[in-house]
Design a protein around this motif. Structure first.
Motif, short mmCIF file in Angstrom:
data_model
loop_
_atom_site.label_atom_id
_atom_site.label_comp_id
_atom_site.label_asym_id
_atom_site.label_seq_id
_atom_site.Cartn_x
_atom_site.Cartn_y
_atom_site.Cartn_z
N LYS A 237 6.11 -0.45 51.09
CA LYS A 237 5.12 0.62 50.85
C LYS A 237 4.12 0.71 52.00
O LYS A 237 3.79 1.80 52.47
CB LYS A 237 4.40 0.37 49.54
CG LYS A 237 3.65 1.58 49.02
CD LYS A 237 3.32 1.46 47.56
CE LYS A 237 2.80 2.77 47.00
NZ LYS A 237 2.57 2.72 45.54
N MET A 240 5.47 2.41 54.99
CA MET A 240 5.56 3.86 54.87
C MET A 240 4.19 4.53 54.91
O MET A 240 4.01 5.54 55.60
CB MET A 240 6.30 4.23 53.59
CG MET A 240 7.73 3.71 53.52
SD MET A 240 8.76 4.30 54.88
CE MET A 240 8.78 6.05 54.54
N GLU A 264 -1.18 10.39 45.78
CA GLU A 264 -0.49 9.62 44.73
C GLU A 264 -1.24 9.69 43.41
O GLU A 264 -0.64 9.87 42.34
CB GLU A 264 -0.34 8.17 45.19
CG GLU A 264 0.49 7.31 44.27
CD GLU A 264 0.72 5.93 44.83
OE1 GLU A 264 0.35 4.94 44.18
OE2 GLU A 264 1.29 5.85 45.95
N TRP A 275 8.49 10.78 38.75
CA TRP A 275 8.86 11.32 40.06
C TRP A 275 7.81 11.04 41.12
O TRP A 275 7.95 11.50 42.26
CB TRP A 275 9.07 12.83 39.95
CG TRP A 275 10.30 13.19 39.19
CD1 TRP A 275 10.40 13.47 37.86
CD2 TRP A 275 11.63 13.31 39.71
NE1 TRP A 275 11.69 13.75 37.51
CE2 TRP A 275 12.47 13.67 38.64
CE3 TRP A 275 12.19 13.15 40.98
CZ2 TRP A 275 13.84 13.86 38.80
CZ3 TRP A 275 13.55 13.34 41.15
CH2 TRP A 275 14.36 13.70 40.07
N ASP A 277 6.77 8.19 42.82
CA ASP A 277 7.17 7.41 44.00
C ASP A 277 8.20 8.16 44.83
O ASP A 277 8.17 8.12 46.07
CB ASP A 277 7.73 6.06 43.56
CG ASP A 277 6.65 5.13 43.03
OD1 ASP A 277 5.47 5.37 43.35
OD2 ASP A 277 6.97 4.18 42.30
N PHE A 278 9.11 8.88 44.14
CA PHE A 278 10.11 9.65 44.88
C PHE A 278 9.45 10.73 45.73
O PHE A 278 9.78 10.91 46.91
CB PHE A 278 11.11 10.28 43.90
CG PHE A 278 12.09 11.20 44.56
CD1 PHE A 278 13.19 10.69 45.23
CD2 PHE A 278 11.91 12.58 44.51
CE1 PHE A 278 14.11 11.55 45.84
CE2 PHE A 278 12.81 13.43 45.12
CZ PHE A 278 13.91 12.91 45.80
N ALA A 279 8.49 11.43 45.13
CA ALA A 279 7.82 12.52 45.85
C ALA A 279 7.00 11.97 47.02
O ALA A 279 7.04 12.51 48.14
CB ALA A 279 6.93 13.30 44.90
N PHE A 281 7.27 9.03 48.66
CA PHE A 281 8.08 8.44 49.71
C PHE A 281 8.88 9.51 50.46
O PHE A 281 9.10 9.38 51.67
CB PHE A 281 9.03 7.38 49.12
CG PHE A 281 8.41 6.04 48.97
CD1 PHE A 281 8.34 5.17 50.04
CD2 PHE A 281 7.87 5.63 47.77
CE1 PHE A 281 7.76 3.92 49.93
CE2 PHE A 281 7.28 4.39 47.64
CZ PHE A 281 7.22 3.52 48.71
N SER A 282 9.29 10.55 49.77
CA SER A 282 9.98 11.64 50.46
C SER A 282 9.06 12.30 51.47
O SER A 282 9.46 12.62 52.59
CB SER A 282 10.48 12.68 49.45
OG SER A 282 11.43 12.11 48.57
N LEU A 283 7.81 12.52 51.07
CA LEU A 283 6.83 13.10 51.99
C LEU A 283 6.60 12.19 53.18
O LEU A 283 6.53 12.64 54.33
CB LEU A 283 5.52 13.36 51.26
CG LEU A 283 4.35 13.87 52.11
CD1 LEU A 283 4.69 15.21 52.75
CD2 LEU A 283 3.08 13.98 51.27
N VAL A 285 8.65 9.89 54.43
CA VAL A 285 9.84 9.88 55.29
C VAL A 285 9.87 11.14 56.15
O VAL A 285 10.18 11.10 57.35
CB VAL A 285 11.11 9.77 54.44
CG1 VAL A 285 12.35 10.03 55.29
CG2 VAL A 285 11.20 8.40 53.79
N PHE A 286 9.54 12.27 55.55
CA PHE A 286 9.49 13.53 56.31
C PHE A 286 8.47 13.45 57.45
O PHE A 286 8.77 13.84 58.59
CB PHE A 286 9.15 14.68 55.37
CG PHE A 286 8.97 16.00 56.06
CD1 PHE A 286 10.07 16.73 56.48
CD2 PHE A 286 7.69 16.51 56.28
CE1 PHE A 286 9.90 17.95 57.12
CE2 PHE A 286 7.52 17.73 56.92
CZ PHE A 286 8.62 18.44 57.35
#
Length: 298
Positions: A237, A240, A264, A275, A277-279, A281-283, A285-286
């Motif tokens: 975490k 990221m 968060e 959703w 952590d998915f949202a 972490f996706s942001l 990574v982008f």
């Protein structure tokens, strides 16, 4: 309106924690230039050592709680900083000039070692602290709603902000900060100018571990415990969230991580928790992919 203000207030302690962790991680990344999950593992390790020695002092030595906490804090700093120094000198510094995969594998091994050491030392018992400074402080109120935080949240936030401010001042106005910037820009050129890049590497790495230790202790005070699996989770975490503001400047990295803390918290308040952590972490990574810079090889 009151609900939104409460969520923003709730986001402040988390944002301060993420900012302090990102600031420390950026100090180490500046000299390693490698992804390192060991930093998050040291965050969890500091909290686990605090719990272990506080429990020993309170239940075995029969000390009063303040004295037991003081022993736990002191030994947490000793164990964490010595462990960080050993990792930096014996593992990370010899490997940073090798492939990035070597550092990643070594960091994973160290993370597992730290988690298992803490687990075995506490005999797989989940230790808890009593509630500390849980007095409610009213920040804003109207006829029907009060915006509150606990005293512990306010103390933690203040200490973490002070930690970031002190680190930023040292980097900006002291000789040590100038040397750190020189080594992060070009270690070979710094060596040619008479600076020991190896020594600066160790100082920066231990300084980063100091940030992780402070955050681990304060977080354990707030939540009352530190899970054995938190090392790997926070290792990934922190890696990221630090990318949100970029790794090149610790203060910018802290600002980006603080923004992640607010996002968060607001997602938890208004979106689906499943959703979150998915949202997030996706942001991240982008942002990491978009900010990546490739160097052309002639």
């Amino acid at each position: 309106m009151g609900y939104l203000l409460q969520q923003l207030a709730n986001a402040v302690p988390l944002a301060a924690l993420y900012a302090a962790l990102a600031f420390g991680y950026s100090l180490a990344f500046g000299v390693t230039k490698r992804a390192d999950i060991t930093y998050g593992a040291m965050f969890a390790f500091a909290g686990q050592i605090l719990l272990l020695f506080t429990d020993f002092a309170y239940n075995k030595l029969w000390l009063v709680l303040p004295a037991a906490l003081a022993i736990g804090i002191g030994l947490s700093f000793v164990y964490s900083l010595l462990t960080g120094f050993w990792i930096g000198r014996s593992i990370m510094r010899p490997l940073v000039r090798r492939s990035a995969n070597t550092v990643i594998v070594a960091a994973l091994g160290v993370t597992i070692l730290l988690m298992e050491t803490a687990r075995l030392a506490s005999q797989t018992r989940e230790l808890w602290l009593p509630p500390l400074l849980n007095t409610t402080v009213v920040l804003w109120s109207d006829a029907s709603f009060k915006v509150t935080l606990t005293l512990m949240q306010l103390v933690n936030t203040g200490l973490m902000i002070a930690l970031i401010a002190a680190g930023a001042l040292i980097l900006r106005y002291t000789r040590l900060g100038r040397i750190w910037r020189a080594v992060t820009d070009d270690p070979l050129a710094a060596e040619l100018c008479g600076t020991s890049s190896g020594r600066v590497f160790l100082i920066a790495y231990v300084a980063a571990i100091f940030f992780a230790t402070c955050c681990g202790i304060l977080t354990t005070f707030y939540y009352g415990t530190m899970d054995f699996g938190a090392g790997l989770l926070f290792g990934l975490k922190v890696l990221m969230i630090s990318a949100a503001g970029g790794y090149s400047d610790p203060l910018k990295s802290a600002g980006g991580a603080a923004g992640v803390g607010f996002a968060e918290t607001l997602w938890t308040a208004y979106g689906s928790f499943l959703w979150r952590d998915f949202a997030v972490f996706s942001l991240l990574v982008f942002l990491l992919v978009m900010s990546r810079r490739e160097r052309a090889i002639p």
